[in-house]
Write an enzyme that holds these catalytic residues in place. Sequence first.
Site, PDB file in Angstrom:
ATOM      1  N   ARG A  64     -12.847  62.197  -2.230  1.00  0.00           N
ATOM      2  CA  ARG A  64     -12.611  62.043  -3.661  1.00  0.00           C
ATOM      3  C   ARG A  64     -12.238  63.389  -4.268  1.00  0.00           C
ATOM      4  NH1 ARG A  64     -16.843  61.658  -5.927  1.00  0.00           N
ATOM      5  NH2 ARG A  64     -18.372  61.396  -4.272  1.00  0.00           N
ATOM      6  N   TYR A  67      -7.082  57.685  -0.396  1.00  0.00           N
ATOM      7  CA  TYR A  67      -8.481  57.809   0.034  1.00  0.00           C
ATOM      8  C   TYR A  67      -9.354  56.766  -0.684  1.00  0.00           C
ATOM      9  CZ  TYR A  67     -13.238  59.144   0.499  1.00  0.00           C
ATOM     10  OH  TYR A  67     -14.583  59.081   0.736  1.00  0.00           O
ATOM     11  N   GLY A  68     -10.263  56.164   0.054  1.00  0.00           N
ATOM     12  CA  GLY A  68     -11.103  55.073  -0.452  1.00  0.00           C
ATOM     13  C   GLY A  68     -11.604  55.240  -1.882  1.00  0.00           C
ATOM     14  N   LYS A  72     -15.503  52.802  -6.884  1.00  0.00           N
ATOM     15  CA  LYS A  72     -15.991  53.813  -7.831  1.00  0.00           C
ATOM     16  C   LYS A  72     -15.377  53.609  -9.222  1.00  0.00           C
ATOM     17  CE  LYS A  72     -18.250  55.755  -4.525  1.00  0.00           C
ATOM     18  NZ  LYS A  72     -19.704  55.588  -4.454  1.00  0.00           N
ATOM     19  N   HIS A  93     -25.180  53.980  -8.928  1.00  0.00           N
ATOM     20  CA  HIS A  93     -24.818  54.413  -7.575  1.00  0.00           C
ATOM     21  C   HIS A  93     -26.058  54.263  -6.690  1.00  0.00           C
ATOM     22  CE1 HIS A  93     -22.906  57.888  -5.014  1.00  0.00           C
ATOM     23  NE2 HIS A  93     -22.567  56.705  -4.566  1.00  0.00           N
ATOM     24  N   SER A  97     -23.628  60.924  -2.809  1.00  0.00           N
ATOM     25  CA  SER A  97     -22.824  60.576  -1.636  1.00  0.00           C
ATOM     26  C   SER A  97     -23.282  61.394  -0.421  1.00  0.00           C
ATOM     27  CB  SER A  97     -21.357  60.895  -1.912  1.00  0.00           C
ATOM     28  OG  SER A  97     -20.983  60.388  -3.156  1.00  0.00           O
ATOM     29  N   CYS A 123     -26.020  61.208   1.341  1.00  0.00           N
ATOM     30  CA  CYS A 123     -27.442  61.583   1.410  1.00  0.00           C
ATOM     31  C   CYS A 123     -28.270  60.457   2.026  1.00  0.00           C
ATOM     32  CB  CYS A 123     -27.968  61.944   0.030  1.00  0.00           C
ATOM     33  SG  CYS A 123     -27.299  63.487  -0.591  1.00  0.00           S
ATOM     34  N   LYS A 164     -27.804  56.809   1.890  1.00  0.00           N
ATOM     35  CA  LYS A 164     -28.015  55.477   1.292  1.00  0.00           C
ATOM     36  C   LYS A 164     -27.781  54.383   2.334  1.00  0.00           C
ATOM     37  CE  LYS A 164     -25.391  55.527  -2.482  1.00  0.00           C
ATOM     38  NZ  LYS A 164     -24.949  56.916  -2.450  1.00  0.00           N
ATOM     39  N   THR A 165     -26.695  54.531   3.105  1.00  0.00           N
ATOM     40  CA  THR A 165     -26.379  53.485   4.092  1.00  0.00           C
ATOM     41  C   THR A 165     -27.487  53.402   5.141  1.00  0.00           C
ATOM     42  OG1 THR A 165     -24.051  53.914   3.686  1.00  0.00           O
ATOM     43  CG2 THR A 165     -24.577  52.638   5.657  1.00  0.00           C
ATOM     44  N   ASN A 166     -27.966  54.564   5.601  1.00  0.00           N
ATOM     45  CA  ASN A 166     -29.038  54.550   6.606  1.00  0.00           C
ATOM     46  C   ASN A 166     -30.304  53.893   6.059  1.00  0.00           C
ATOM     47  OD1 ASN A 166     -27.353  55.900   8.329  1.00  0.00           O
ATOM     48  ND2 ASN A 166     -28.326  57.889   8.087  1.00  0.00           N
ATOM     49  N   ASP A 225     -24.394  50.955  -1.670  1.00  0.00           N
ATOM     50  CA  ASP A 225     -23.747  51.991  -2.496  1.00  0.00           C
ATOM     51  C   ASP A 225     -23.826  51.741  -3.995  1.00  0.00           C
ATOM     52  OD1 ASP A 225     -22.249  54.446  -2.567  1.00  0.00           O
ATOM     53  OD2 ASP A 225     -20.461  53.299  -3.075  1.00  0.00           O
ATOM     54  N   SER A 266     -15.032  61.291   7.483  1.00  0.00           N
ATOM     55  CA  SER A 266     -14.362  60.125   8.091  1.00  0.00           C
ATOM     56  C   SER A 266     -15.232  58.882   7.851  1.00  0.00           C
ATOM     57  CB  SER A 266     -14.116  60.360   9.581  1.00  0.00           C
ATOM     58  OG  SER A 266     -15.310  60.755  10.220  1.00  0.00           O
ATOM     59  N   ARG A 267     -14.594  57.720   7.871  1.00  0.00           N
ATOM     60  CA  ARG A 267     -15.273  56.524   7.358  1.00  0.00           C
ATOM     61  C   ARG A 267     -15.065  55.290   8.222  1.00  0.00           C
ATOM     62  NH1 ARG A 267     -18.081  56.985   2.190  1.00  0.00           N
ATOM     63  NH2 ARG A 267     -17.727  59.122   1.567  1.00  0.00           N
ATOM     64  N   ARG A 312     -30.761  65.855  -1.991  1.00  0.00           N
ATOM     65  CA  ARG A 312     -30.844  66.659  -0.777  1.00  0.00           C
ATOM     66  C   ARG A 312     -31.317  68.033  -1.227  1.00  0.00           C
ATOM     67  NH1 ARG A 312     -27.953  66.746   4.200  1.00  0.00           N
ATOM     68  NH2 ARG A 312     -27.049  64.712   3.760  1.00  0.00           N
ATOM     69  N   GLY A 362     -35.813  55.796  10.318  1.00  0.00           N
ATOM     70  CA  GLY A 362     -36.717  54.642  10.274  1.00  0.00           C
ATOM     71  C   GLY A 362     -38.095  55.001   9.712  1.00  0.00           C
ATOM     72  N   ASN A 403     -38.784  56.648   7.253  1.00  0.00           N
ATOM     73  CA  ASN A 403     -38.820  56.614   5.786  1.00  0.00           C
ATOM     74  C   ASN A 403     -39.517  55.349   5.268  1.00  0.00           C
ATOM     75  OD1 ASN A 403     -37.527  59.057   5.638  1.00  0.00           O
ATOM     76  ND2 ASN A 403     -35.480  58.176   5.442  1.00  0.00           N
TER      77      ASN A 403
HETATM   78  C1  OXD Z   1     -19.013  58.059  -2.205  1.00  0.00           C
HETATM   79  C2  OXD Z   1     -18.753  56.816  -1.435  1.00  0.00           C
HETATM   80  O1  OXD Z   1     -18.231  59.009  -2.119  1.00  0.00           O
HETATM   81  O2  OXD Z   1     -19.587  55.903  -1.520  1.00  0.00           O
HETATM   82  O3  OXD Z   1     -20.026  58.100  -2.909  1.00  0.00           O
HETATM   83  O4  OXD Z   1     -17.728  56.711  -0.761  1.00  0.00           O
HETATM   84 MN    MN Z   2     -21.127  56.288  -2.955  1.00  0.00          MN
END
Ligand code: OXD
Ligand code: MN
Length: 593
Positions: free
Chosen positions: A77, A205-206, A214, A234, A256, A258, A260-262, A283, A373-374, A405, A499, A501
């Site tokens: 971004r 870019y996404g 976003k 977010h 971003s 930090c 969230k997905t995990n 997200d 990378s994504r 973080r 895990g 956490n």
């Molecule tokens: C971000 C994303 O950058 O979710 O926060 O891709």
């Molecule tokens: Mn995000």
Amino acid sequence: MKTKEAGSLAVNAHVAGWVEEMAKLCRPDRVVWCDGSEEERKRLTDEAVRRGEVIRLNEEKLPGCLYSRSAENDVARTEHLTFICTNNREDAGPTNNWMDPAEAYGKLGAIFDGSMKGRTMYVVPFLMGPKGSPLVKVGIQLTDSLYVVLNMRVMTRMGRIALEELGQNGSFTRCLHGKADLDIQRRFICHFPQDNAVWSVGSAYGGNALLGKKCLALRIGSYLGREQGWLAEHMLILGIESPDGKVDYVTAAFPSQCGKTNLAMLVPPPALKGYKIWTVGDDIAWLYPGADGRLWAVNPEAGFFGVAPGTNRKSNPNALATIQKNTIFTNVVLKDDGTVWWEGLEDPPLEGTDWRGRRWTPASGEKGAHPNSRFTAPLLQCPSVSPEWNNPKGVPVSAIIFGGRREKVDPLVYESFHWRHGVYAGATMGSETTAAAVGHTGVLRRDPMAMLPFCGYHVGDYFRHWLEMGKRLSNPPRIFHVNWFRQDKGGKYLWPGFGENLRVLLWILERAKGKGPARESPIGYLPVPEALNVSGLDVSRETLEELLKVDRGGWLEEAESQTEFFKKIGDRLPKELVKEQTDLVRRLAAVHE
Ligand code: OXD
Ligand code: MN
């Protein structure tokens, strides 16, 4: 209202008129309407492969998966090129770049002008949120990027379903996107909240180009949320099932990259047998007050746009299982057998092609995958996907977690005293920057509610809206703050994370139910060390005490450094938050060392 046929789709005249107007501006050779069908997915994928926009990966090992490489200058971004275009500059606030709407339409219009000659303009109707949800929103994205279309298919509910929701008269977000020449000098991501529109040019870019994410779900969404009485955040959403089969839901806001997905896909460690985590979203959360006085959460997305590096069997086995099919990989290493690799996945291949398209070996000393990378993958493929993910009503929220973080100062977890104090904790969140946005990494910045790059209006008004929302909840969730990233003097992480956490989440849930031992401190309630279940965990008593210590000097400095940020916000900063800061300093000063 008249309708028009676009392919086999019935389109209302507003939509048809706007598409025509934009096509006149961009002058594509063809306009193609997307219906979201399986046949269409196959056709567009074939076309993207033929044009070299994507590469098909090994069908046996990664069925339905695609590989894409972006332009080298288009990997994250670009916050400095992202604008909120309100009539009044003040309304965008001090944390956003502002551009006058007329100037923005003029400037971007000149770049869009004729930019799709020789190209196809795809019309992508999409839904954010489950069909029938009180919060569901319709967007229509125009784009000249097939890569973007294929990603939108995964990330949103795309095609006919959105036009049906729109019906004859409903409103929609007008999302115009074009690659133009991918020149960073001619790249702008502009939001027009008062027009319910987004124009994005010069990036594929996404975060810049998948406009449902976003741009709509957060920036435009937060603006609409303030007008309509809800919050666009977010945040991940997860359910925690306890051994007795009861499921409670929490949301968590981290900047971003930090984790969230995990966290959203956490697998309980063996010592916590009987618990299970259900993933609702990783997200974005749309939050609204339910008739029952509780806060309810909906995930507007239908897929994951996750960070690849560091994702592995240990850090996130569910993500790894999710991305074994129908996934788009961007800017990772392409292995010679048509599979993919990134730093931190497993032992590196002997050689491959890196994200820049050059031959690469681990010995080269360079990263093979870009740090940002994504993978883009359907939510439904996640082994831990919650049965509630598509529930129009969403899920009730028992706790809200903020986190950043931070090497130092912030303890592993604390609970705020009340809603207003929790809003203060979220508003003053600090975090070290990551590769998700262009710029230096590892620099501390204030990132209120992890929304710094995503709040679509004045941040002071945003804090006010949070405070007001609390008043509308007779049974509000409790608000917590966590930090998985505390380090010792040698730079080693003190907490194992991943895990483990869950141990912290379980204390949070107990507290949310009015139970769970805690000690009161100047910054909030902290678990006494015995309150955390650490059975089977290799963390010493001293480390645990260190993780749960309130560093009085560090906190006084922290409170002092928030003053800078508060000053920047100016008049619209709610006085209640200044009072929370003053009260914190007073409580810290009253502690005798
Ligand atoms: C971000 C994303 O950058 O979710 O926060 O891709
Ligand atoms: Mn995000």
